[in-house]
Design a protein around this motif. Structure first.
Motif, PDB file in Angstrom:
ATOM      1  N   GLY A 102      -0.360  -1.031  -4.755  1.00 32.00           N
ATOM      2  CA  GLY A 102      -1.265  -1.994  -4.149  1.00 32.00           C
ATOM      3  C   GLY A 102      -2.624  -1.407  -3.814  1.00 32.00           C
ATOM      4  N   ILE A 103      -2.690  -0.072  -3.780  1.00 36.96           N
ATOM      5  CA  ILE A 103      -3.966   0.578  -3.490  1.00 36.96           C
ATOM      6  C   ILE A 103      -4.902   0.541  -4.694  1.00 36.96           C
ATOM      7  N   LEU A 104      -4.329   0.353  -5.900  1.00 37.84           N
ATOM      8  CA  LEU A 104      -5.130   0.434  -7.127  1.00 37.84           C
ATOM      9  C   LEU A 104      -6.209  -0.636  -7.220  1.00 37.84           C
ATOM     10  N   PRO A 105      -5.923  -1.914  -6.939  1.00 35.87           N
ATOM     11  CA  PRO A 105      -7.009  -2.906  -7.003  1.00 35.87           C
ATOM     12  C   PRO A 105      -8.146  -2.595  -6.049  1.00 35.87           C
ATOM     13  N   LEU A 106      -7.800  -2.056  -4.883  1.00 38.36           N
ATOM     14  CA  LEU A 106      -8.834  -1.701  -3.914  1.00 38.36           C
ATOM     15  C   LEU A 106      -9.699  -0.564  -4.445  1.00 38.36           C
ATOM     16  N   ALA A 107      -9.041   0.455  -5.014  1.00 32.16           N
ATOM     17  CA  ALA A 107      -9.776   1.596  -5.554  1.00 32.16           C
ATOM     18  C   ALA A 107     -10.641   1.166  -6.742  1.00 32.16           C
ATOM     19  N   ARG A 108     -10.074   0.314  -7.608  1.00 29.31           N
ATOM     20  CA  ARG A 108     -10.823  -0.154  -8.781  1.00 29.31           C
ATOM     21  C   ARG A 108     -12.057  -0.948  -8.358  1.00 29.31           C
ATOM     22  N   ALA A 109     -11.890  -1.808  -7.365  1.00 30.70           N
ATOM     23  CA  ALA A 109     -13.025  -2.601  -6.883  1.00 30.70           C
ATOM     24  C   ALA A 109     -14.100  -1.718  -6.276  1.00 30.70           C
ATOM     25  N   ALA A 110     -13.670  -0.676  -5.553  1.00 35.97           N
ATOM     26  CA  ALA A 110     -14.640   0.229  -4.942  1.00 35.97           C
ATOM     27  C   ALA A 110     -15.453   0.960  -6.001  1.00 35.97           C
ATOM     28  N   LEU A 111     -14.780   1.420  -7.054  1.00 35.57           N
ATOM     29  CA  LEU A 111     -15.483   2.126  -8.124  1.00 35.57           C
ATOM     30  C   LEU A 111     -16.427   1.203  -8.884  1.00 35.57           C
ATOM     31  N   LEU A 168       0.817  -1.216   0.000  1.00 40.84           N
ATOM     32  CA  LEU A 168       0.000   0.000   0.000  1.00 40.84           C
ATOM     33  C   LEU A 168       0.850   1.266   0.000  1.00 40.84           C
ATOM     34  N   VAL A 169       2.103   1.160   0.433  1.00 47.26           N
ATOM     35  CA  VAL A 169       3.051   2.258   0.312  1.00 47.26           C
ATOM     36  C   VAL A 169       4.358   1.708  -0.248  1.00 47.26           C
ATOM     37  N   GLU A 170       5.159   2.577  -0.836  1.00 48.70           N
ATOM     38  CA  GLU A 170       6.465   2.199  -1.368  1.00 48.70           C
ATOM     39  C   GLU A 170       7.553   3.009  -0.676  1.00 48.70           C
ATOM     40  N   PHE A 171       8.722   2.382  -0.487  1.00 43.96           N
ATOM     41  CA  PHE A 171       9.840   3.017   0.207  1.00 43.96           C
ATOM     42  C   PHE A 171      11.002   3.208  -0.753  1.00 43.96           C
ATOM     43  N   ASP A 172      11.479   4.444  -0.857  1.00 46.16           N
ATOM     44  CA  ASP A 172      12.653   4.770  -1.666  1.00 46.16           C
ATOM     45  C   ASP A 172      13.873   4.687  -0.756  1.00 46.16           C
ATOM     46  N   SER A 173      14.675   3.638  -0.929  1.00 49.05           N
ATOM     47  CA  SER A 173      15.817   3.416  -0.038  1.00 49.05           C
ATOM     48  C   SER A 173      16.904   4.480  -0.196  1.00 49.05           C
ATOM     49  N   ASN A 174      16.953   5.146  -1.348  1.00 52.93           N
ATOM     50  CA  ASN A 174      17.955   6.200  -1.548  1.00 52.93           C
ATOM     51  C   ASN A 174      17.542   7.489  -0.828  1.00 52.93           C
ATOM     52  N   LEU A 175      16.282   7.840  -0.980  1.00 51.99           N
ATOM     53  CA  LEU A 175      15.788   9.068  -0.352  1.00 51.99           C
ATOM     54  C   LEU A 175      15.329   8.851   1.085  1.00 51.99           C
ATOM     55  N   LYS A 176      15.114   7.592   1.451  1.00 50.51           N
ATOM     56  CA  LYS A 176      14.569   7.264   2.774  1.00 50.51           C
ATOM     57  C   LYS A 176      13.197   7.901   2.965  1.00 50.51           C
ATOM     58  N   ARG A 177      12.376   7.794   1.925  1.00 47.41           N
ATOM     59  CA  ARG A 177      11.052   8.409   1.973  1.00 47.41           C
ATOM     60  C   ARG A 177       9.994   7.455   1.433  1.00 47.41           C
TER      61      ARG A 177
END
Length: 261
Positions: free
Chosen positions: A77-86, A62-71
C-alpha cells in the motif's frame, strides 16, 4: 471547536503520527519481518501501543502481517504513495533523461538522491549503465547521509558540530574505513572543490563521484551521483565526469527557474 480545542487535538494527534512514521521507517530499514516486541523495544514504545498502531497500518495496507511468523513487514500500500511522490518531484522528473545520457557517455550508474528522514538519503532517480557488469541500485534505496562521496558533501555543507560528526562517523559501515582525521580532510577538500570522490572506501573496487544540489541557506538537500567500477572509471576521467554532472545541475536549476518551480 474552539482554538484551544483545536490546539489540544493537534497535540494529542502528533505523538500517534510520529510513532506511526517511526514504525514505517523502522520496517523500511529491516531486511526481514519483525515482531511487535522487537519493534517496540527498538523505538521505545509500549508494546500494546505499538500493536495498536501496527493494526491500523495493516488495515490501511501500509504494513503486512505474517500470521505464521507473527511478524510485520512493509505493505504494498506504500507503493502508490511513493509513486505519486516521485511523479510530483520536479527534480526527479527533470533529471531522469540527463542521468540516462550520463550513464551512456561515461559507462556509470547515475543516481539522484534527496534528503528524506533525518540522517538518510533516498534514491529518487537512477539510470543503469549499459556495460556487461554493473552495480545494482534500486529506486527508493536509502543510505546514511554521511556515507561515501555524498556523505563528504553532506558533512561539508550541512553539519558543523565536530562532536556530532565524530559520533555519526563511528556508526558508518565501510569496506575500507578511512580514519576520522583523513575523512575530515576529505570533507574539507569537498567543500573547497564543490564535489567529492570515494575510491573504494565505501565499496571495494567501486568509485563514487558526487556533486551537491543546494536548497535554502546553501545546505545540501539533494545530490547527483555517478557510480562506476574503479578499473573502468580511471582517475583522469573524473574531472570530465564532474564537469558533466555540474552541467546537469546547472541545467536543472535553470529549468526549474523557467517553469517557476
Amino acid at each position: 471547536m474552539t482554538g484551544e480545542d483545536k490546539k489540544s487535538t493537534t497535540k494529542r494527534q502528533v505523538p500517534a503520527v510520529t510513532r506511526a512514521l517511526a514504525i514505517l521507517r523502522f520496517l523500511a530499514r529491516s531486511n526481514e519481518p519483525v515482531g511487535v516486541n522487537p519493534i517496540a523495544r527498538e523505538l521505545g514504545l509500549i508494546p500494546s501501543t505499538c500493536l495498536h498502531i501496527l493494526r491500523v497500518l495493516e488495515e490501511e495496507g501500509l504494513v503486512e502481517f505474517d500470521s505464521n511468523l507473527k511478524r510485520y513487514t512493509m505493505g504494498i500500500g506504500i507503493l502508490p504513495l511513493a509513486r505519486a511522490a516521485l511523479q510530483r518531484n520536479t527534480f526527479s522528473v527533470l533529471i531522469q533523461p540527463k542521468l540516462s545520457d550520463l550513464s551512456a557517455r561515461f559507462g556509470v550508474t547515475g543516481i539522484a538522491t534527496q534528503l528524506s528522514e533525518p540522517g538518510q538519503m533516498v534514491v529518487i532517480a537512477l539510470s543503469q549503465s549499459n556495460i556487461p557488469f554493473r552495480l545494482q541500485v534500486d529506486l527508493g534505496s536509502r543510505f546514511p547521509a554521511l556515507i561515501s562521496a555524498t556523505g563528504r558533501l553532506f558533512a561539508a555543507f550541512n553539519v558543523q558540530d565536530e562532536t556530532e560528526l565524530a559520533n555519526r562517523f563511528q556508526k558508518l559501515t565501510w569496506d575500507h574505513p578511512p580514519t576520522f582525521e583523513n575523512w575530515r580532510e576529505e570533507v574539507k577538500s569537498a567543500r573547497e572543490l564543490g564535489y567529492a570522490v570515494d575510491q573504494g572506501s565505501y565499496i571495494s573496487g567501486v568509485t563514487v563521484v558526487a556533486v551537491p544540489v543546494f536548497g535554502a541557506n546553501h545546505t545540501m538537500t539533494r545530490s547527483i551521483v555517478a557510480i562506476g567500477i574503479s578499473e573502468r572509471l580511471k582517475e583522469k576521467q573524473i574531472p570530465k565526469l564532474v564537469k558533466a554532472m555540474m552541467a546537469i545541475r546547472e541545467d536543472i536549476e535553470n529549468m526549474q527557474i523557467d517553469t517557476g518551480r
